[in-house]
Design an enzyme around this catalytic site. Structure first.
Site, short mmCIF file in Angstrom:
data_model
loop_
_atom_site.label_atom_id
_atom_site.label_comp_id
_atom_site.label_asym_id
_atom_site.label_seq_id
_atom_site.Cartn_x
_atom_site.Cartn_y
_atom_site.Cartn_z
N GLU A 3 34.63 -25.29 -34.11
CA GLU A 3 34.63 -25.05 -32.66
C GLU A 3 34.04 -26.24 -31.90
OE1 GLU A 3 32.28 -21.69 -31.38
OE2 GLU A 3 33.05 -21.79 -29.34
N LYS A 57 38.83 -23.61 -33.28
CA LYS A 57 38.46 -22.80 -32.10
C LYS A 57 38.17 -23.75 -30.94
CE LYS A 57 35.12 -19.38 -30.44
NZ LYS A 57 34.41 -18.14 -30.75
C1 5MM Z 1 31.81 -20.71 -26.39
O1 5MM Z 1 31.15 -19.61 -26.94
C2 5MM Z 1 31.80 -18.95 -28.02
C3 5MM Z 1 32.96 -18.13 -27.54
O2 5MM Z 1 32.50 -17.25 -26.54
P1 5MM Z 1 33.25 -17.15 -25.14
O3 5MM Z 1 34.64 -16.64 -25.46
O4 5MM Z 1 32.42 -16.18 -24.37
O5 5MM Z 1 33.26 -18.52 -24.54
C4 5MM Z 1 30.77 -18.05 -28.72
O6 5MM Z 1 31.20 -17.70 -30.00
C5 5MM Z 1 29.45 -18.76 -28.79
O7 5MM Z 1 29.56 -19.82 -29.68
C6 5MM Z 1 28.41 -17.77 -29.23
O8 5MM Z 1 28.31 -16.76 -28.26
C7 5MM Z 1 27.08 -18.41 -29.54
O9 5MM Z 1 26.34 -18.62 -28.41
P2 5MM Z 1 24.89 -19.30 -28.48
O10 5MM Z 1 24.92 -20.29 -27.35
O11 5MM Z 1 23.91 -18.21 -28.21
O12 5MM Z 1 24.67 -19.94 -29.80
#
Ligand code: 5MM
Length: 340
Positions: A177, A219
């Site tokens: 990602e 991703k």
């Molecule tokens: C970009 O964030 C990831 C996808 O979520 P969205 O669809 O809401 O954008 C998400 O998997 C993110 O990596 C996780 O929520 C981890 O967040 P943190 O910042 O707490 O590590």
């Protein structure tokens, strides 16, 4: 490493027009989202929220994989049943976020480097034993005056590739990602240029680190103007820019692309994914899928508000958003579906 097993898992993660649901928010992020709605920020409320999600009736019709956080994969339902078993029994593949967060990058003001490689081999072995079959690592790339720098792009791409190689060694499919952030007033054209440069650096590093592309899920962000840009392109323009960018940078050997939502509304994220599938599904070399967190969870969280009496209504909203995204994979999404 069992290359065939990795390939099979990667294909399953994007099969049948399903996608991934990310519930891997760190405690800090989860607590921030709870605080906005006045939900108590405790280990028990986080557990209850995740139990609500993974016991949602019918979730497995739309979701192929659930990305958990370290705390979550160790948790159980109120009756003691491990979350990973409940997920597997629902026909969903359990996964886990394994980075330890994006930290300020030394010598690079305004930029982040994701950490978590130290001790990762042992953690991956443990997660596999707990039932995880894929993992996720997020790199964060900000767009602004003079950034991203080449140093930030290369360091994050290298870390993503080291993580991916370790995952495959442990029998886990890496979900790679690299997120180009929506924050800022930059144009779609600028997002395109940065995303293309980042993806090329990531795939160059994956090759150097001998990662098998057939056993990887990408991703990425969609290619969009910044959140505060005065010009916001149409759904079709976003779809065209995103897939054109990916075609330039993502090898055909990758089985699937599962987009993050990145702060878009649920409706817009679905509409844009839908347009990509309407226009490109027949000729794109990879599946165009989703790996959303907020774009699936948000309406349900707003309904739940930490109240036991609202669990069923929240589960209905969660299922509905998951269903909309499965329809988007088929090119059959319509905003009217949101109101059903
Ligand atoms: C970009 O964030 C990831 C996808 O979520 P969205 O669809 O809401 O954008 C998400 O998997 C993110 O990596 C996780 O929520 C981890 O967040 P943190 O910042 O707490 O590590």
């Amino acid at each position: 490493m069992n290359a065939q097993g990795l390939m099979d898992t990667a294909k399953m993660l994007v099969a049948d027009d399903k996608g991934l649901l990310a519930i891997d928010e760190s405690n800090a992020t989860c607590n921030t989202r709870f605080a906005r709605l006045g939900i108590p920020q405790t280990e028990e409320t986080r557990r209850a929220w995740r139990e609500l999600i993974l016991t949602t009736p019918g979730l497995g019709e739309c979701v192929s994989g659930l990305i958990l956080y370290d705390e979550t994969i160790r948790q159980t339902k109120k009756d003691g049943m491990p979350f990973a078993k409940i997920i597997t029994d629902a026909g969903i593949i359990p996964g886990v976020k394994v980075d330890t967060g994006a930290k300020d990058m030394a010598g690079h003001p305004g930029e982040k480097i994701t950490e978590g490689l130290d001790g990762l081999r042992d953690r991956l072995t443990e997660y596999f034993q707990m039932g995880a079959r894929f993992a996720k690592w997020r790199a964060v790339i900000a767009v602004g005056d003079g950034i991203p720098s080449r140093g930030c792009i290369e360091a994050n791409a290298h870390a993503l590739a080291r993580y991916a190689a370790l995952c495959q060694e442990a029998g886990l499919v890496p979900v790679v990602e690299p997120e180009v952030l929506m924050d800022g007033a930059h144009s779609l054209k600028r997002c395109f240029e940065v995303t293309e440069e980042v993806l090329q650096a990531v795939f160059s590093q994956l090759h150097t680190q001998r990662v098998s592309l057939e056993g990887v899920i990408l991703k990425p962000n969609m290619v969009l103007a910044g959140l505060t840009s005065s010009r916001q392109e149409t759904v079709e323009e976003v779809a065209d820019a995103t897939v054109t960018c990916l075609l330039r940078a993502v090898p055909a050997a990758v089985p699937g692309i599962a987009f993050l939502s990145g702060g878009q509304s649920g409706e817009l994220a679905s509409a844009r994914l839908n347009a990509m599938n309407v226009r490109f599904k027949a000729r794109a070399p990879w599946a165009l899928a989703f790996s959303f967190a907020r774009a699936i969870q948000q309406p349900a969280l707003e309904i739940w508000q930490g109240e036991e009496a609202r669990v069923l209504a929240a589960q209905r909203a969660l299922y509905q958003r998951a269903r909309c995204n499965r329809a988007a994979r088929r090119g059959e999404y319509d905003a009217a579906m949101e109101r059903i």
